[in-house]
Design a protein around this motif. Structure first.
Motif, PDB file in Angstrom:
ATOM      1  N   ALA A  10       2.385 -31.934  38.416  1.00  0.00           N
ATOM      2  CA  ALA A  10       3.350 -31.184  39.219  1.00  0.00           C
ATOM      3  C   ALA A  10       3.173 -29.685  38.999  1.00  0.00           C
ATOM      4  CB  ALA A  10       4.765 -31.620  38.867  1.00  0.00           C
ATOM      5  N   ALA A  12       0.453 -28.147  38.297  1.00  0.00           N
ATOM      6  CA  ALA A  12      -0.770 -27.705  38.967  1.00  0.00           C
ATOM      7  C   ALA A  12      -0.533 -27.440  40.450  1.00  0.00           C
ATOM      8  CB  ALA A  12      -1.868 -28.745  38.782  1.00  0.00           C
ATOM      9  N   TRP A  13       0.523 -28.044  40.990  1.00  0.00           N
ATOM     10  CA  TRP A  13       0.850 -27.837  42.411  1.00  0.00           C
ATOM     11  C   TRP A  13       1.891 -26.731  42.594  1.00  0.00           C
ATOM     12  CZ3 TRP A  13      -1.419 -29.610  46.706  1.00  0.00           C
ATOM     13  CH2 TRP A  13      -2.247 -30.730  46.611  1.00  0.00           C
ATOM     14  N   ASP A  14       2.347 -26.142  41.490  1.00  0.00           N
ATOM     15  CA  ASP A  14       3.397 -25.130  41.590  1.00  0.00           C
ATOM     16  C   ASP A  14       2.907 -23.950  42.431  1.00  0.00           C
ATOM     17  OD1 ASP A  14       5.549 -23.527  41.297  1.00  0.00           O
ATOM     18  OD2 ASP A  14       5.255 -23.105  39.172  1.00  0.00           O
ATOM     19  N   ALA A  15       3.600 -23.690  43.520  1.00  0.00           N
ATOM     20  CA  ALA A  15       3.143 -22.640  44.449  1.00  0.00           C
ATOM     21  C   ALA A  15       3.960 -21.359  44.296  1.00  0.00           C
ATOM     22  CB  ALA A  15       3.240 -23.155  45.878  1.00  0.00           C
ATOM     23  N   GLN A  17       4.962 -17.793  43.527  1.00  0.00           N
ATOM     24  CA  GLN A  17       4.136 -16.579  43.463  1.00  0.00           C
ATOM     25  C   GLN A  17       4.732 -15.650  42.403  1.00  0.00           C
ATOM     26  OE1 GLN A  17       1.303 -16.342  45.793  1.00  0.00           O
ATOM     27  NE2 GLN A  17       1.918 -18.501  45.707  1.00  0.00           N
ATOM     28  N   TRP A  18       3.876 -15.205  41.500  1.00  0.00           N
ATOM     29  CA  TRP A  18       4.367 -14.413  40.370  1.00  0.00           C
ATOM     30  C   TRP A  18       3.795 -12.995  40.380  1.00  0.00           C
ATOM     31  CZ3 TRP A  18       8.201 -16.538  37.621  1.00  0.00           C
ATOM     32  CH2 TRP A  18       8.303 -17.929  37.579  1.00  0.00           C
ATOM     33  N   LYS A  32       6.767  -3.111  48.385  1.00  0.00           N
ATOM     34  CA  LYS A  32       5.774  -2.480  49.274  1.00  0.00           C
ATOM     35  C   LYS A  32       4.406  -3.157  49.105  1.00  0.00           C
ATOM     36  CE  LYS A  32       3.891   2.103  50.460  1.00  0.00           C
ATOM     37  NZ  LYS A  32       3.307   1.596  51.657  1.00  0.00           N
ATOM     38  N   LYS A  33       4.079  -3.477  47.859  1.00  0.00           N
ATOM     39  CA  LYS A  33       2.772  -4.101  47.601  1.00  0.00           C
ATOM     40  C   LYS A  33       2.646  -5.461  48.319  1.00  0.00           C
ATOM     41  CE  LYS A  33      -0.132  -5.966  43.964  1.00  0.00           C
ATOM     42  NZ  LYS A  33      -0.366  -6.211  42.562  1.00  0.00           N
ATOM     43  N   TYR A  34       3.694  -6.268  48.218  1.00  0.00           N
ATOM     44  CA  TYR A  34       3.596  -7.630  48.776  1.00  0.00           C
ATOM     45  C   TYR A  34       4.029  -7.742  50.237  1.00  0.00           C
ATOM     46  CZ  TYR A  34       2.483  -9.241  44.118  1.00  0.00           C
ATOM     47  OH  TYR A  34       1.861  -9.426  42.909  1.00  0.00           O
ATOM     48  N   TYR A  35       5.002  -6.903  50.631  1.00  0.00           N
ATOM     49  CA  TYR A  35       5.541  -7.040  51.992  1.00  0.00           C
ATOM     50  C   TYR A  35       5.212  -5.847  52.892  1.00  0.00           C
ATOM     51  CZ  TYR A  35       8.473 -10.273  49.278  1.00  0.00           C
ATOM     52  OH  TYR A  35       8.915 -11.247  48.429  1.00  0.00           O
ATOM     53  N   LEU A  40      12.517  -4.032  51.406  1.00  0.00           N
ATOM     54  CA  LEU A  40      12.778  -5.479  51.252  1.00  0.00           C
ATOM     55  C   LEU A  40      12.881  -5.881  49.770  1.00  0.00           C
ATOM     56  CD1 LEU A  40      10.415  -6.830  54.078  1.00  0.00           C
ATOM     57  CD2 LEU A  40      12.909  -6.852  54.093  1.00  0.00           C
ATOM     58  N   LYS A  43      14.929  -8.877  48.414  1.00  0.00           N
ATOM     59  CA  LYS A  43      14.411 -10.259  48.491  1.00  0.00           C
ATOM     60  C   LYS A  43      13.882 -10.675  47.110  1.00  0.00           C
ATOM     61  CE  LYS A  43      14.643 -10.711  53.058  1.00  0.00           C
ATOM     62  NZ  LYS A  43      15.572 -11.649  53.689  1.00  0.00           N
ATOM     63  N   ILE A  66       7.861 -13.808  43.448  1.00  0.00           N
ATOM     64  CA  ILE A  66       7.751 -13.068  44.713  1.00  0.00           C
ATOM     65  C   ILE A  66       7.884 -14.079  45.856  1.00  0.00           C
ATOM     66  CG2 ILE A  66       6.350 -11.478  46.099  1.00  0.00           C
ATOM     67  CD1 ILE A  66       7.090 -10.324  43.336  1.00  0.00           C
ATOM     68  N   PRO A  67       9.053 -14.125  46.486  1.00  0.00           N
ATOM     69  CA  PRO A  67       9.235 -15.163  47.518  1.00  0.00           C
ATOM     70  C   PRO A  67       8.369 -14.912  48.756  1.00  0.00           C
ATOM     71  CG  PRO A  67      11.142 -13.696  47.450  1.00  0.00           C
ATOM     72  CD  PRO A  67      10.250 -13.254  46.320  1.00  0.00           C
TER      73      PRO A  67
END
Lengths: 67, 214
Positions: A10, A12-15, A17-18, A32-35, A40, A43, A66-67
């Motif tokens: 489970a 290994a499937w963790d999606a 984002q960190w 700013k880096k991610y979105y 934002l 969020k 990071i959603p």
């Protein structure tokens, strides 16, 4: 044993984002880096309420979702 | 009438009766063996055809051969081939059960993981849709492509779940594999981290040529 294997599978499937906070970063900069948009940042704050009490207070080395 | 002339027809008649009686015994045994073979195959056929279809033909051919021998009156041959069928069917039923369990395990793993990927992608796309500017690694066309990729993957995942619910595990897994590939492509396009379980296997490094001595 089987439960442990299942847990590892489970993980290994963790999606999730960190992001690990670096020196000089703020939630706006990370946003700013991610979105592309610093406005934002809430969020990210909302997704990390378990570790953040204040959006202006983040620590170097802190691991943020990071959603 | 001599004694020889008297006994000869009787002996021939007894011999004929013995032959007929032996033949009839073999016919009965062959009939019973064929019945047992067909019953065992009918009981296992569904799962064997579903999970190891390439191996089903062997049994069907053996049953056909036994029937042909029987119809030609070769009861011994029919009996011999029919007797071997239930054991073969037993082996195939066990192999089909093992394959079924293997597919179920793969599905369990996949159905626990893929929704997490799709959820993470949706969350990121929702936020990016609200963003006034895009991050450095993304332009509008790439974002639209990612949205389309996500929609396709999400729809195909629903199809995969329906296939599994309908008892078609192999089809469900094939669809799930495509979903995984699409999800990985979208995550990569969006600059997201791909979960270890879904990451493409690393390409092995080519063997290095031995250094010439001297």
């Amino acid at each position: 044993m089987a439960e442990e294997e299942k847990k590892q599978g489970a993980d290994a499937w963790d999606a999730t984002q960190w992001h690990v906070v670096e020196k000089g970063e703020t939630l706006s900069k990370i946003s700013k880096k991610y979105y592309g948009d610093p406005n934002l940042y809430m969020k990210i704050f909302e997704a990390n309420k378990d570790v953040l009490k204040n959006p202006d207070l983040i620590k170097i080395g802190q691991k943020l979702r990071i959603p | 009438m001599t004694a020889k002339r008297f006994w000869l027809p009787i002996l021939l008649m007894v011999f004929g009766l013995l032959v007929v009686s032996c033949g009839s015994g073999n016919k009965e045994a062959a009939t019973a063996a064929m019945k047992a073979a067909e019953e065992s195959w009918n009981a296992a056929k569904g799962e064997v055809v579903k999970y190891i279809p390439d191996q089903a033909k062997g049994v069907e051919d053996a049953i056909k051969a036994a029937k042909e021998n029987f119809d030609k009156g070769n009861f011994d041959a029919a009996l011999a081939s029919a007797k071997a069928i239930p054991d073969k069917v037993k082996q195939l039923a066990a192999a089909a059960a093992a394959k079924k369990a293997e597919l179920a395990k793969s599905w369990e793993e996949m159905s626990g993981g893929l929704p997490k990927m799709l959820e993470a992608i949706k969350s990121r796309l929702d936020i990016l849709s609200q963003s006034k500017k895009l991050p450095a690694n993304l332009d509008k066309a790439k974002l639209e492509g990612a949205k389309g990729g996500y929609e396709e993957a999400a729809k195909m995942w629903e199809d995969a779940k329906a296939a599994f619910a309908g008892g078609n595990a192999a089809d469900a897994l094939a669809k799930g594999k495509t979903v995984k590939e699409k999800a990985v492509a979208v995550m990569t396009a969006l600059g997201m981290q791909v979960p270890a379980a879904a990451a493409p296997a690393p390409v092995p490094a080519p063997p290095t040529a031995p250094t010439p001595k001297g």
